[in-house]
Write an enzyme that holds these catalytic residues in place. Structure first.
Site, PDB file in Angstrom:
ATOM      1  N   ARG A 113      -7.284   1.255 -36.911  1.00 55.45           N
ATOM      2  CA  ARG A 113      -7.146   0.137 -37.848  1.00 55.45           C
ATOM      3  C   ARG A 113      -5.752   0.074 -38.468  1.00 55.45           C
ATOM      4  O   ARG A 113      -5.206  -0.997 -38.648  1.00 55.45           O
ATOM      5  CB  ARG A 113      -8.196   0.243 -38.955  1.00 55.45           C
ATOM      6  CG  ARG A 113      -9.560  -0.235 -38.549  1.00 55.45           C
ATOM      7  CD  ARG A 113     -10.507  -0.296 -39.727  1.00 55.45           C
ATOM      8  NE  ARG A 113     -11.837  -0.741 -39.299  1.00 55.45           N
ATOM      9  CZ  ARG A 113     -12.213  -2.020 -39.231  1.00 55.45           C
ATOM     10  NH1 ARG A 113     -11.364  -2.962 -39.569  1.00 55.45           N
ATOM     11  NH2 ARG A 113     -13.424  -2.341 -38.833  1.00 55.45           N
ATOM     12  N   GLU A 143     -14.951   5.010 -35.909  1.00 50.74           N
ATOM     13  CA  GLU A 143     -16.099   4.186 -36.308  1.00 50.74           C
ATOM     14  C   GLU A 143     -17.130   4.203 -35.189  1.00 50.74           C
ATOM     15  O   GLU A 143     -16.810   4.330 -34.007  1.00 50.74           O
ATOM     16  CB  GLU A 143     -15.639   2.751 -36.614  1.00 50.74           C
ATOM     17  CG  GLU A 143     -14.641   2.690 -37.762  1.00 50.74           C
ATOM     18  CD  GLU A 143     -14.246   1.257 -38.112  1.00 50.74           C
ATOM     19  OE1 GLU A 143     -15.007   0.336 -37.772  1.00 50.74           O
ATOM     20  OE2 GLU A 143     -13.173   1.067 -38.723  1.00 50.74           O
ATOM     21  N   GLU A 150     -14.106  -8.995 -34.799  1.00 51.29           N
ATOM     22  CA  GLU A 150     -13.283  -8.489 -35.893  1.00 51.29           C
ATOM     23  C   GLU A 150     -11.916  -8.053 -35.388  1.00 51.29           C
ATOM     24  O   GLU A 150     -10.904  -8.247 -36.063  1.00 51.29           O
ATOM     25  CB  GLU A 150     -13.961  -7.321 -36.611  1.00 51.29           C
ATOM     26  CG  GLU A 150     -13.138  -6.874 -37.803  1.00 51.29           C
ATOM     27  CD  GLU A 150     -13.821  -5.807 -38.643  1.00 51.29           C
ATOM     28  OE1 GLU A 150     -13.254  -5.457 -39.694  1.00 51.29           O
ATOM     29  OE2 GLU A 150     -14.910  -5.342 -38.246  1.00 51.29           O
ATOM     30  N   ASP A 195      -8.570 -17.636 -36.197  1.00 47.77           N
ATOM     31  CA  ASP A 195      -7.994 -18.321 -37.349  1.00 47.77           C
ATOM     32  C   ASP A 195      -6.509 -18.551 -37.076  1.00 47.77           C
ATOM     33  O   ASP A 195      -5.634 -17.899 -37.632  1.00 47.77           O
ATOM     34  CB  ASP A 195      -8.200 -17.482 -38.617  1.00 47.77           C
ATOM     35  CG  ASP A 195      -7.711 -18.217 -39.863  1.00 47.77           C
ATOM     36  OD1 ASP A 195      -7.440 -19.427 -39.755  1.00 47.77           O
ATOM     37  OD2 ASP A 195      -7.605 -17.578 -40.912  1.00 47.77           O
ATOM     38  N   HIS A 253     -26.171  -7.488 -38.102  1.00 49.27           N
ATOM     39  CA  HIS A 253     -25.815  -7.165 -36.721  1.00 49.27           C
ATOM     40  C   HIS A 253     -24.974  -8.333 -36.210  1.00 49.27           C
ATOM     41  O   HIS A 253     -25.500  -9.338 -35.720  1.00 49.27           O
ATOM     42  CB  HIS A 253     -27.064  -6.994 -35.856  1.00 49.27           C
ATOM     43  CG  HIS A 253     -27.917  -5.827 -36.247  1.00 49.27           C
ATOM     44  ND1 HIS A 253     -27.421  -4.552 -36.388  1.00 49.27           N
ATOM     45  CD2 HIS A 253     -29.251  -5.738 -36.513  1.00 49.27           C
ATOM     46  CE1 HIS A 253     -28.396  -3.732 -36.727  1.00 49.27           C
ATOM     47  NE2 HIS A 253     -29.527  -4.429 -36.821  1.00 49.27           N
ATOM     48  N   CYS A 307     -23.141  -8.746 -33.683  1.00 50.16           N
ATOM     49  CA  CYS A 307     -23.180  -9.042 -32.250  1.00 50.16           C
ATOM     50  C   CYS A 307     -24.264 -10.060 -31.922  1.00 50.16           C
ATOM     51  O   CYS A 307     -24.157 -10.800 -30.936  1.00 50.16           O
ATOM     52  CB  CYS A 307     -23.436  -7.763 -31.454  1.00 50.16           C
ATOM     53  SG  CYS A 307     -22.213  -6.484 -31.750  1.00 50.16           S
TER      54      CYS A 307
END
Length: 864
Positions: A517, A550, A561, A618, A830, A832
């Site tokens: 990240r 993660e 994401e 975006d 969730h 997904c």
């Protein structure tokens, strides 16, 4: 000639009225028609090779007469009451002609039948003119019976030959004669007598442009027609001023017969001779002017039959019809489109379709779709088109770009009609009818895109696929077509990986990215660069993202994401690769960026991967970026979206008409612009541009050069690299086939309509919840009361993206499942699968508190 007791609708007014004291107007008309016979005899002859009439072309004694000379001589022959051969008759239209002699001026001659399939041998072919139709209407009104009108419409509109001869313009070859006769004094048209020498000399003057030995109509150009369309419209207006029941049933039945016969002939012969194409086009130009085509009776019986006939046209005929519609029928185009849309909608709603018999198999739907394509291109031709200067010059592109272009061109078949017209949807800056008016939502909802995609890929030429007629499909439906194409490619790559593993060459079945990240961009770009260098085809594998440390398993949500975070960081102006336009806040390429081409290639790969993996970003690019990605250069019109303030200023210069433009604007061919650091730089659009002022003569050149610099040349290196990366992912995709630039923007950025009512209507419930559950009702009360920014966070929390998919929020299909009884736990999502696990909170206040904490403080993935 008509038999006793019958009235021939092809018979002239004079013959029906009889020989009782003809008026001066009738005498004048009869004389003009007789002169036309002399004119035809001089130029075409009577057809008898043994003719001994020295004033007949068939005798061989008349050569090289221009139309002007023939017109003058015809009037002289009339004044001398010269001999007229028995077989003489005009060929340009089925005119009623007259035999010579005072006692026979009102006697009608039969017209030679040219199509035995349409009428019996030796019987005149009926046809209509505006004057003749008006006369029939008046006659029927006076008699109180419409039998003559019904019979005439039935005979003319059921026969292609008859209808193609109707409502004809006066040909150019006849214009010297017609013009003189229309203005001639009565004394000129009264035999015997000599034509004045001045008139003869004026007619015999050589006119090289009119020189022709053929008095038949001049063959229309590619965008012209011999049909007098204004006369057709006036005639139909008069016809529809009558009670509809007086004639419409007969007209509908006639049109069905007409269409059935033409379709049969076209299917049997599979071509149209060049000399017959114009006649066939005349038929449908007249028919599609009928003002009530959208009425139910026409939809049910006639219109789809007419569409089936037109759909059999060869490409040349379709292209000519599009050009004629664009040039001569602009006001009529929206009405024709409405009729076709209503026909398709009626047939879709009223049809019984199954997996074995789907909408693609119904010719009542596919035929009007094919006609709508002709109309689609006619709308573009009659609108605002970009010039060829906005098509990139292949020679100026580097070899990498040319290879990419050839790859795309080889994969996407070009529409034959577009190729014949030399036209593309990208050329239409503003079509006459908006592109969105061609969408048909009932049809788009009824199409099973998996089957349509299979038809698109089928090698059988008879398989109809709406993907080849994408203009009629809504963007949401086209997105499904792209989705199936992408998924099939992903599964194909996965199968190949498994086969390679079997033979001992292990490869990864997925495009797997492992990123940190806090080093997201560096990790992602390094891994993507390695893939692009080693095996670019791996980019077409399904993307799987893993965040280091993660535990989330990527079934779509993690990838969403990942893209969101990449976009936030890499399109940030602080990163230095892109800038933000001041007045629009849109993203543009940094022309002074120090980043290498490889970096921009990888950004293009990221954008392509987002589309390929059905992820919405975006991103706020101006529309010119999507036009350039599809193969067009930016032009002056693109500045309106790219920089509205600059565009308004330049428009003032463009619209300024006074001669003091140089003194007023003081603008030279040297322009200033800001770099990313706010420094002012200068660029000369032409050599010594600082000394060359903008004038009325060169202002268009200045505007084109300025736009070309801002949108193309100043960012040429960066955009070429970006486009190359984008094409590495999408080169084999039907993206360019299905989507226009504004639709690709929706595909990338999602819909701009943010309506939570749509989301609520499409949401499903599991685990004991129903639409009536108290917790569910409280959830929607809270959701609707949130400000827009919090609603976007809720969407992000639940689905992994805060963007609205193409087609609106109803496309998300969110699920709310009961997650145990009342508790202090936060809701869980969730992403997904767009599933929200919501505890059965006892009060709305508790639900609101827990929900806001979840959406405001959630980031990352963990095991449940």
């Amino acid at each position: 000639m008509s038999t006793k007791g019958q009235e021939d609708p092809g018979e002239d007014c004079a013959s029906r009225v009889g020989a009782e004291s003809p008026s001066s107007d009738m005498k004048r008309a009869a004389a003009k028609k007789l002169i036309e016979l002399y004119f035809y005899q001089l130029t075409k002859g009577c057809g008898n090779p043994q003719c001994d009439n020295q004033n007949c072309a068939s005798s061989g004694k008349i050569t090289n007469l221009t139309p002007n000379q023939a017109a003058a001589q015809a009037i002289q022959l009339f004044s001398q009451e010269a001999r007229l051969c028995d077989g003489t008759q005009p060929s340009k239209v089925a005119r009623t002609t007259l035999e010579p002699g005072p006692a026979s001026l009102t006697k009608s001659l039969p017209v030679k039948n040219v199509n035995a399939a349409c009428s019996e041998e030796g019987k005149s072919e009926p046809y209509l003119t505006e004057a003749r139709l008006m006369e029939i209407i008046e006659k029927c009104k006076s008699e109180g019976s419409y039998s003559l009108l019904i019979r005439t419409l039935g005979e003319v509109f059921s026969r292609g030959e008859a209808l193609s001869r109707s409502f004809q313009k006066t040909s150019k070859a006849d214009s010297p004669l017609a013009a003189l006769l229309d203005k001639a004094p009565d004394s000129l048209l009264r035999p015997p007598g000599d034509l004045s020498k001045e008139a003869v000399r004026s007619l015999q003057g050589e006119d090289k442009e009119e020189d022709s030995s053929d008095p038949s109509p001049v063959v229309p150009s590619d965008d012209d027609t011999s049909v007098d369309l204004p006369a057709v419209r006036r005639s139909f207006a008069a016809l529809w001023s009558l009670p509809g029941e007086a004639f419409e049933s007969a007209l509908v039945n006639a049109l069905v017969t007409l269409a059935d016969n033409i379709e049969l002939e076209l299917r049997v012969f599979n071509t149209i001779p060049s000399d017959s194409m114009d006649s066939l086009l005349n038929v449908f130009l007249i028919v599609f002017e009928i003002p009530t085509l959208a009425n139910l009776e026409y939809l049910d019986l006639a219109l789809h039959m007419l569409c089936k006939a037109v759909s059999c046209f060869p490409i040349l005929a379709q292209a000519k019809l599009a050009r004629i519609w664009a040039k001569h029928c602009k006001p009529r185009l929206p009405s024709i489109l409405q009729a076709l849309q209503e026909l398709i909608t009626v047939k879709v709603i009223g049809g019984s379709f199954t997996r074995d018999y789907c909408v693609q198999d119904a010719d009542t739907i596919t035929a009007p779709t094919k006609v709508m394509k002709i109309l689609y291109y006619a709308s573009m031709l009659s609108g605002d088109l970009d010039g060829p200067e906005l098509i990139p010059d292949e020679e100026s592109d580097n070899s990498v770009d040319k290879v990419a272009r050839r790859s795309i061109t080889s994969q996407i078949p070009q529409d034959p009609l577009a190729k014949e017209l030399g036209l593309s949807a990208l050329d239409a800056r503003k079509p006459f009818i908006p592109f969105t008016d061609f969408y048909n939502e009932p049809l788009s909802d009824a199409i099973e895109m998996d089957k349509d995609f299979a038809y698109y890929k089928s090698e059988e030429p008879m398989k109809f696929s709406f993907m080849n007629y994408a203009f009629i499909l809504t963007p949401a439906t086209k997105t499904l077509g792209l989705y199936y194409d992408n998924r099939i490619r992903m599964y194909s790559e996965r199968r190949m990986s498994f086969l390679q593993m079997v033979v001992g060459q292990p490869t990864h079945p997925y495009l797997r990215l492992k990123v940190r990240r806090d080093h997201l961009i560096d990790d992602a770009l390094v891994e993507l660069e390695m893939v692009a260098m080693e095996n670019p085809s791996d980019l077409k594998k399904q993307l799987v993202v893993e965040f280091e440390g993660e535990q989330g398993v990527d079934e779509g949500g993690v990838s969403k994401e990942f893209f969101q975070l990449v976009v936030e960081e890499i399109f940030n102006p602080d990163y230095g690769m892109f800038t933000t336009q001041e007045d629009t806040q849109m993203t543009w390429f940094n022309s002074t960026s120090f980043e290498s081409d490889a970096q921009f290639i990888l950004i293009g790969v990221v954008l392509g991967l987002a589309i390929y993996n059905n992820v919405i970003l975006d991103v706020r690019f101006p529309m010119v970026v999507y036009r350039k990605l599809l193969g067009r250069k930016g032009g002056f019109a693109d500045l309106e979206d790219w920089g509205p303030t600059l565009y308004r200023t330049l428009s003032e210069l463009m619209n300024y008409t006074e001669d003091d433009i140089a003194e007023t604007f003081m603008q030279t061919f040297r322009v200033a612009y800001k770099d990313v650091f706010g420094n002012i730089s200068f660029h000369e659009l032409k050599e010594n541009g600082d000394e060359l002022y903008v004038t009325q003569e060169n202002k268009k050149e200045f505007l084109d050069l300025y736009a070309d610099f801002l949108l193309n040349k100043s960012v040429e290196r960066q955009f070429k690299a970006f486009k190359r990366g984008f094409q590495m992912v999408t080169d084999e995709s039907p993206l360019a086939l299905l989507f226009r630039p504004e639709e690709i923007e929706q595909l990338v950025c999602g819909s701009k309509i943010f309506d939570f009512a749509e989301l609520e209507a499409a949401t499903e419930y599991e685990g004991g919840y129903t639409v009536e559950s108290e917790a569910v009702r409280n959830f929607w009360r809270v959701a609707h009361s949130l400000p827009p920014e919090s609603q976007r966070r809720l969407l992000q929390f639940t689905t992994g993206s805060d963007r609205v998919p193409v087609g609106g929020l109803s496309r998300l299909k969110m699920v709310i499942a009961r997650h145990g009884p009342d508790s202090d736990r936060l809701p869980i999502a969730h992403t997904c699968f767009n599933v929200l696990l919501l505890p059965d909170y006892s009060t709305i206040e508790k639900l609101q508190d827990r929900l806001l904490k979840a959406i405001n403080y959630s980031k990352g993935f963990g095991m449940l």
